[in-house]
Write an enzyme that holds these catalytic residues in place. Structure first.
Site, PDB file in Angstrom:
ATOM      1  N   CYS A  53      -7.852  -8.594 -25.258  1.00 32.11           N
ATOM      2  CA  CYS A  53      -8.913  -7.606 -25.012  1.00 32.11           C
ATOM      3  C   CYS A  53      -9.683  -7.882 -23.733  1.00 32.11           C
ATOM      4  O   CYS A  53     -10.511  -7.068 -23.321  1.00 32.11           O
ATOM      5  CB  CYS A  53      -9.874  -7.549 -26.197  1.00 32.11           C
ATOM      6  SG  CYS A  53     -10.870  -9.035 -26.428  1.00 32.11           S
ATOM      7  N   CYS A  75      -4.583  -0.354  -6.563  1.00 32.95           N
ATOM      8  CA  CYS A  75      -4.730  -1.813  -6.621  1.00 32.95           C
ATOM      9  C   CYS A  75      -3.586  -2.354  -7.454  1.00 32.95           C
ATOM     10  O   CYS A  75      -3.218  -1.769  -8.473  1.00 32.95           O
ATOM     11  CB  CYS A  75      -6.085  -2.183  -7.243  1.00 32.95           C
ATOM     12  SG  CYS A  75      -6.358  -3.954  -7.383  1.00 32.95           S
ATOM     13  N   GLY A  82       9.782 -12.045  -9.795  1.00 33.83           N
ATOM     14  CA  GLY A  82      10.325 -10.697  -9.735  1.00 33.83           C
ATOM     15  C   GLY A  82       9.461  -9.641 -10.382  1.00 33.83           C
ATOM     16  O   GLY A  82       9.796  -8.451 -10.333  1.00 33.83           O
ATOM     17  N   GLU A 119      -2.356   2.353  -1.381  1.00 31.55           N
ATOM     18  CA  GLU A 119      -3.626   2.501  -0.667  1.00 31.55           C
ATOM     19  C   GLU A 119      -3.892   1.269   0.185  1.00 31.55           C
ATOM     20  O   GLU A 119      -3.637   0.142  -0.232  1.00 31.55           O
ATOM     21  CB  GLU A 119      -4.755   2.708  -1.683  1.00 31.55           C
ATOM     22  CG  GLU A 119      -6.108   3.004  -1.067  1.00 31.55           C
ATOM     23  CD  GLU A 119      -7.161   3.304  -2.104  1.00 31.55           C
ATOM     24  OE1 GLU A 119      -8.357   3.156  -1.797  1.00 31.55           O
ATOM     25  OE2 GLU A 119      -6.796   3.687  -3.232  1.00 31.55           O
ATOM     26  N   SER A 157       8.998  -6.518   1.444  1.00 29.12           N
ATOM     27  CA  SER A 157      10.262  -6.957   0.847  1.00 29.12           C
ATOM     28  C   SER A 157      10.899  -5.831   0.028  1.00 29.12           C
ATOM     29  O   SER A 157      12.121  -5.635   0.075  1.00 29.12           O
ATOM     30  CB  SER A 157      10.006  -8.185  -0.031  1.00 29.12           C
ATOM     31  OG  SER A 157      11.187  -8.585  -0.687  1.00 29.12           O
TER      32      SER A 157
END
Length: 552
Positions: free
Chosen positions: A312, A415, A426, A449, A462
């Site tokens: 939580c 974000c 990975g 962004e 990459s």
């Protein structure tokens, strides 16, 4: 009695009013002359205050005008709005209260102009937490004192003089580098081929890395073990000969830059002298060292160590409270809808409007590992896609990315974060690939962004490189269109062009831009794919159960 502040204009200015009010023996003429001199001093002090406040940073001005202490949040949940936490200067005055008699006598200190020395904010009562350190010097070599481990030369096994010498060397290298870049930009051509200076520098770096020692000698190992046993975690481990001198110097530069950024935040009042910096968190079965400052409430931040429920995301002050919370916490996965599942990997779509507290706690947690993140509390316009890995105890947080519900610039990521314990496995590419999969379902072209964090930029470059090389490998035609690549991969054309330029696959010839199919890069990528084999760290589009949200 509350303390009375003395105005910076004169050493006797703090008692001038009370002396005037208490002295009934003076004549009217002397009283008026004293009053006039007092007004002159106040006017000059006001001018000095206005000049200093104009030069001060905006956040310091705001703290000086309000002059109130940041409130505290009584519970473990994140505050519901920005106003619940004030991360302005924590050193604001608390002794501005005055009695009625003081106001009646005209000696109210709040009515006098106050001049603060913003440029000198060192607290000489603070000490560096490193044992045996006198708080002198700074890792950056540009400050006389330090108050935290990040800026402590002794912790990094250096002296203050050595830090100053290294600072001069870094400044000299930066100046030479900027001059070289200016010279290259002046003679730059449209093709993005590396310059001779860049080629020589790359060869030099490769040669330095080849010369590094393959391993530690017996004496070096004994020296390192002795250092570890003597100082424990109070000092940084010895790093010489662990890697090449070039890579070690890069690491030292990154340390100095991080220490300088923290020093700027401290001088701006956003964090105090090392006391309000959360250093470690206990998250599930992991103990994680934090990288950056996060605006948790002061009563939690000053502890230096937080205990966070991994399901939580509530934060607590002690392990006892966390243990009691875990005994009654019914959460075993993030709130919201599970939109993807393949094997043990799941992705949950969490609405910032419906699950506000969870999303705010997630943002506060992410800020501990992100430098450029500014979203903490205004989470309602965003959707959060939380990736988890399931076992018999629940779904453990791997990472997440947030996305605006209505983005006018078609940003598909606002974000993005992979938790430190899952990095370099990975999962970061899986999160990026999942964001572009959503863009494909929406039939849009997406882009993250800006600005991206350092690790985020490396991950995206990459990923874009891998997408383009895979497209080139499967492409059987003769003419390649950037627009067609963008439509098929959902990658923004600007990102495609920048990636092609970095791979030297874009050339300007006879008034046209040509895409070069470099077979050597494609073969190198294919060899890595074959060596990697069947990797489960991939996104399967058939496992997605999601429709674009409407009316949000």
């Amino acid at each position: 009695m509350p303390r009375r502040k003395r105005t910076a204009g004169s050493s006797s200015e703090g008692t001038a009013d009370s002396d005037d009010s208490g002295d009934h023996e003076k004549t009217d003429s002397s009283h008026s002359e004293a009053h006039q001199r007092n007004n002159t001093r106040l006017t000059r002090a006001s001018l000095r205050l206005s000049q200093s406040s104009q030069d001060a940073p905006p956040d310091v001005k705001q703290a000086a005008e309000r002059d109130e202490s940041p409130p505290r949040t009584p519970t473990g949940n994140a505050p519901s709005s920005e106003s619940d936490i004030d991360i302005s200067s924590p050193n604001a005055s608390h002794d501005e209260s005055v009695t009625k008699d003081q106001k009646d006598s005209g000696s109210d200190p709040s009515h006098r102009p106050k001049r603060r020395r913003f440029h000198e904010s060192y607290n000489f009562n603070m000490k560096c937490p490193t044992p045996g350190c006198n708080s002198l010097g700074h890792l950056t070599g540009k400050h006389e004192r330090h108050f935290s481990i990040s800026g402590c030369p002794l912790y990094h096994n250096l002296s203050a003089d050595e830090c100053k010498v290294k600072a001069i060397e870094r400044d000299k290298q930066e100046e030479e580098r900027s001059q070289g870049q200016n010279e290259e930009n002046r003679h730059a051509t449209r093709h993005q081929a590396p310059t001779q200076r860049q080629v020589r520098y790359k060869e030099k770096v490769m040669e330095m890395r080849k010369r590094r020692d393959s391993g530690l000698t017996k004496d070096q190992k004994e020296k390192y073990m002795e250092h570890r046993q003597t100082h424990g975690t109070a000092r940084e481990p010895l790093l010489e000969n662990i890697t090449s001198d070039y890579d070690l110097e890069l690491f030292r530069k990154a340390q100095a830059r991080a220490a300088e950024d923290l020093e700027k935040l401290r001088l701006q009042g956003q964090i105090t002298e090392g006391s309000n910096m959360i250093k470690t968190i206990l998250f599930g079965r992991y103990e994680l060292d934090t990288w950056y400052h996060s605006p948790y409430p002061e009563e939690y931040a000053r502890l230096g160590r937080l205990y966070i429920c991994e399901f939580c995301l509530k934060y607590m002050k002690s392990q006892t409270i966390l243990r009691r919370h875990m005994a009654k916490c019914v959460w075993k996965h993030p709130p919201g809808d599970e939109v993807y599942r393949k094997g043990a990997i799941s992705v949950f779509e969490v609405d910032g409007k419906k699950n506000k507290i969870y999303c705010q706690n997630l943002c506060l947690l992410a800020k501990l590992f992100l430098d450029h993140k500014t979203l903490y509390y205004d989470v309602e316009p965003f959707l959060f896609y939380v990736m988890t890995e399931a076992d018999n105890t629940g779904c453990h947080l791997v990472g997440y990315f947030s996305k605006e519900k209505n983005s006018f610039l078609n940003y598909n990521v606002s974000c993005i974060l992979t938790m430190p314990q899952y990095m370099r496995q990975g999962y970061g590419k899986m999160l990026i690939d999942f964001s572009y999969l959503l863009s494909k379902v929406e039939e849009r072209v997406g882009s993250p962004e800006r600005p991206l964090s350092d690790l985020g930029l490396i991950s995206y470059r990459s990923y874009w490189k891998e997408v383009l090389l895979r497209y080139m490998y499967n492409f059987k035609g003769k003419e390649i269109s950037i627009k067609e690549i963008s439509q098929e991969t959902a990658v923004n054309p600007v990102d495609i062009v920048s990636t092609l330029q970095s791979l030297q696959m874009l050339k300007y010839w006879k008034g046209k831009h040509l895409v070069l199919k470099r077979q050597d890069l494609i073969d190198e990528w294919k060899a890595k794919e074959t060596k990697r084999g069947n990797n489960n760290k991939t996104i399967d589009p058939s496992s997605l159960k999601w429709t674009p949200p409407k009316g949000t």
